[in-house]
Design an enzyme around this catalytic site. Structure first.
Site, PDB file in Angstrom:
ATOM      1  N   HIS A   1       0.837  -1.201   0.000  1.00  0.00           N
ATOM      2  CA  HIS A   1       0.000   0.000   0.000  1.00  0.00           C
ATOM      3  C   HIS A   1       0.876   1.257   0.000  1.00  0.00           C
ATOM      4  CE1 HIS A   1      -4.166   1.628   1.321  1.00  0.00           C
ATOM      5  NE2 HIS A   1      -3.474   2.593   0.763  1.00  0.00           N
TER       6      HIS A   1
ATOM      7  N   HIS B   1       1.628   5.043  -1.913  1.00  0.00           N
ATOM      8  CA  HIS B   1       1.222   6.094  -2.846  1.00  0.00           C
ATOM      9  C   HIS B   1       2.486   6.729  -3.420  1.00  0.00           C
ATOM     10  CE1 HIS B   1      -3.052   5.946  -1.721  1.00  0.00           C
ATOM     11  NE2 HIS B   1      -2.610   5.679  -0.505  1.00  0.00           N
ATOM     12  N   LEU B   2       2.793   6.384  -4.661  1.00  0.00           N
ATOM     13  CA  LEU B   2       3.994   6.949  -5.301  1.00  0.00           C
ATOM     14  C   LEU B   2       3.717   8.317  -5.925  1.00  0.00           C
ATOM     15  CD1 LEU B   2       5.615   3.798  -7.005  1.00  0.00           C
ATOM     16  CD2 LEU B   2       6.392   4.979  -4.947  1.00  0.00           C
TER      17      LEU B   2
ATOM     18  N   ASN C   1      -4.564   6.069  -7.125  1.00  0.00           N
ATOM     19  CA  ASN C   1      -5.169   7.417  -7.066  1.00  0.00           C
ATOM     20  C   ASN C   1      -4.188   8.519  -7.491  1.00  0.00           C
ATOM     21  OD1 ASN C   1      -3.698   6.962  -4.720  1.00  0.00           O
ATOM     22  ND2 ASN C   1      -4.978   8.299  -3.465  1.00  0.00           N
TER      23      ASN C   1
ATOM     24  N   HIS D   1      -6.053  -0.909   5.403  1.00  0.00           N
ATOM     25  CA  HIS D   1      -5.915  -0.102   6.621  1.00  0.00           C
ATOM     26  C   HIS D   1      -7.072  -0.218   7.637  1.00  0.00           C
ATOM     27  CE1 HIS D   1      -8.115   2.532   3.950  1.00  0.00           C
ATOM     28  NE2 HIS D   1      -7.045   2.929   3.312  1.00  0.00           N
TER      29      HIS D   1
ATOM     30  N   ASP E   1       0.605   2.497   3.839  1.00  0.00           N
ATOM     31  CA  ASP E   1      -0.252   3.597   3.353  1.00  0.00           C
ATOM     32  C   ASP E   1       0.580   4.885   3.256  1.00  0.00           C
ATOM     33  OD1 ASP E   1      -2.381   4.999   2.403  1.00  0.00           O
ATOM     34  OD2 ASP E   1      -3.567   4.957   4.247  1.00  0.00           O
TER      35      ASP E   1
ATOM     36  N   HIS F   1       2.714  14.211   1.321  1.00  0.00           N
ATOM     37  CA  HIS F   1       2.180  15.534   0.998  1.00  0.00           C
ATOM     38  C   HIS F   1       3.281  16.549   1.267  1.00  0.00           C
ATOM     39  CE1 HIS F   1      -1.941  14.200   0.437  1.00  0.00           C
ATOM     40  NE2 HIS F   1      -1.901  13.554   1.582  1.00  0.00           N
TER      41      HIS F   1
HETATM   42 ZN   LIG Z   1      -6.992   4.160   1.624  1.00  0.00          ZN
END
Ligand SMILES: [Zn+2]
Length: 421
Positions: free
Chosen positions: A57, A59-60, A91, A230, A303, A307
């Site tokens: 999980h 996010h790249l 996403n 999650h 996860d 940011h």
């Molecule tokens: Zn999620």
């Protein structure tokens, strides 16, 4: 050739102090190894040596949000965390919902040479929740995990039709970000005493539990494999426990931050503690730690959600959800489970199995691909700066125990804190 010398090596028979010799992309010898012909020696005494960690999980943020992270910086952060593979969440902008984009992300991941990059593709076109993606085509190009992560698939009819198709694809799994969006409007932290005290909008545990309950009915009906992303609430753990006892093919993950912190951590409204699902009660946290130990929860997944500093330097309500986690995950898991075998199971073996990554998560043995982590469970350190492009970590300034020292991917040292001689 690389020699990893004198570490506590995790093989099928358990842990034993041995040397590991790497030749090319494979493990060439395990045992007492002669140093003749060896080019690099890594002193692993006092360290655990096992299969590299696998994050199912991540996010790249690439394509589209590369000021937060990109494929190269995310892979570098993963290698620094002892990971040899990550599964990129869809996403992005555009979302990872068709074979062409998926192949491009995998290719660019491969190009970094740092970790293996696999893709979790969107269940629906544009992650809009309406029109199912071409899951057969995505499966054909290697996708095994399907999720609209960031959002739930709210429409039961859409999810049912996709589940029926995914059930026909061996090894494919539906992964759900369980959140009933109608219940989480204007919510920022766990709904409870803390949200009341701070006067900040609450996110109820039921928003997660209700979705998982609905999904499990669909799993019963369609026979699809299901993975709960999650998990944060005690009610969800109970549902997973019963589903497993019933014989459904259901797995679950927990994040390191839900193991470390509870809702009291948001008392100062520090935006590095804002994520979805939110940090819940102390009882929930205890239940998550227990569920990870007893196997109800199969996997720890980061996860990792970068940011930029300026995006988080706003009010708690305005701040985007998510925290980074690749570089600190192993230390947290090592301390929480307190058992090296369980650490490798939850951070390597099981996620590799669920994600269908055949070159990952394999205990050390001759002939296996050389995807290896050398982890020092004794080293104490305080995270301050990060390899990730972003630094929105809840562990900044927190004392951690346990640290990946060396990461070997495809037979190459891609990260080292100790250096090789
Ligand atoms: Zn999620």
């Amino acid at each position: 050739m690389i020699l990893i010398r004198g570490g506590d090596v995790f093989s099928d028979s358990g842990f034993e102090v041995k040397d590991v010799l790497i030749d090319g992309e494979r493990i060439a010898a395990v045992g007492a190894v002669d140093v003749e012909g060896v080019i690099e020696v890594v002193d692993a005494s006092g360290c655990l040596v096992g299969p590299g960690f696998v994050d199912m999980h991540t996010h790249l943020r690439d394509p589209g949000h590369t000021w937060k992270e990109d494929i190269a910086s995310g892979c570098a952060a993963a290698a620094a965390g002892g990971f040899t593979a990550v599964v990129a969440m869809p996403n992005t902008d555009p979302p990872l919902d068709e074979a062409r984009i998926v192949k491009e992300v995998v290719r660019r991941g491969h190009e970094t040479g740092l970790v293996e990059v696999a893709v979790a593709a969107a269940i629906t076109h544009g992650r809009a929740g309406m029109l199912p993606s071409d899951v057969e085509d995505l499966y054909e190009c290697g996708v095994r995990i399907f999720t609209d992560d960031g959002d739930s698939v709210a429409d039961a009819a859409v999810l049912r039709s996709v589940m029926m198709r995914i059930a026909a694809l061996p090894g494919a799994v539906v992964a759900q970000h369980a959140e009933d969006a109608s219940m989480t409007v204007n919510g920022h932290i766990h709904e409870g005493s803390m949200s009341t005290r701070l006067g900040v909008g609450g996110l109820s545990a039921e928003a997660e539990v209700d979705v998982v309950k609905r999904d499990l009915d669909l799993v019963r009906e369609t026979g699809a494999r299901y993975h709960c992303q999650h998990v944060s609430a005690t009610g969800t753990i109970e549902l997973i426990r019963h589903a497993k006892a019933e014989g459904l093919v259901v797995t679950a993950e927990v994040t390191p931050h839900h193991l470390s912190f509870d809702e009291t951590a948001v008392a100062d409204l520090d935006t590095d503690f804002k994520m979805y699902p939110p940090l819940r009660s102390g009882d929930d946290r205890r239940a998550l730690r227990e569920a990870l130990k007893d196997g109800t929860i199969d996997v720890v997944a980061t996860d990792h959600a970068p940011h930029a500093p300026e995006e988080k330097a706003v009010t708690f309500e305005e701040a985007p959800r998510g925290v980074i986690g690749l570089e600190t995950a192993a230390a947290v898991v090592s301390e929480v489970v307190g058992d090296p075998r369980r650490m490798f199971e939850t951070l390597s073996l099981k996620p590799a199995l669920i994600a269908g990554l055949r070159d990952q998560g394999r205990p050390i043995a001759v002939g296996e691909p050389a995807n290896i982590v050398v982890f020092d469970p004794r080293q104490e350190w305080t995270p301050g700066t990060f390899v990730s492009r972003s630094s929105n970590s809840p562990y900044k300034g927190h004392r951690l125990k346990g640290r990946p020292l060396v990461t070997v991917h495809n037979g190459r040292i891609v990260y080292s804190l100790i250096g090789a001689t």
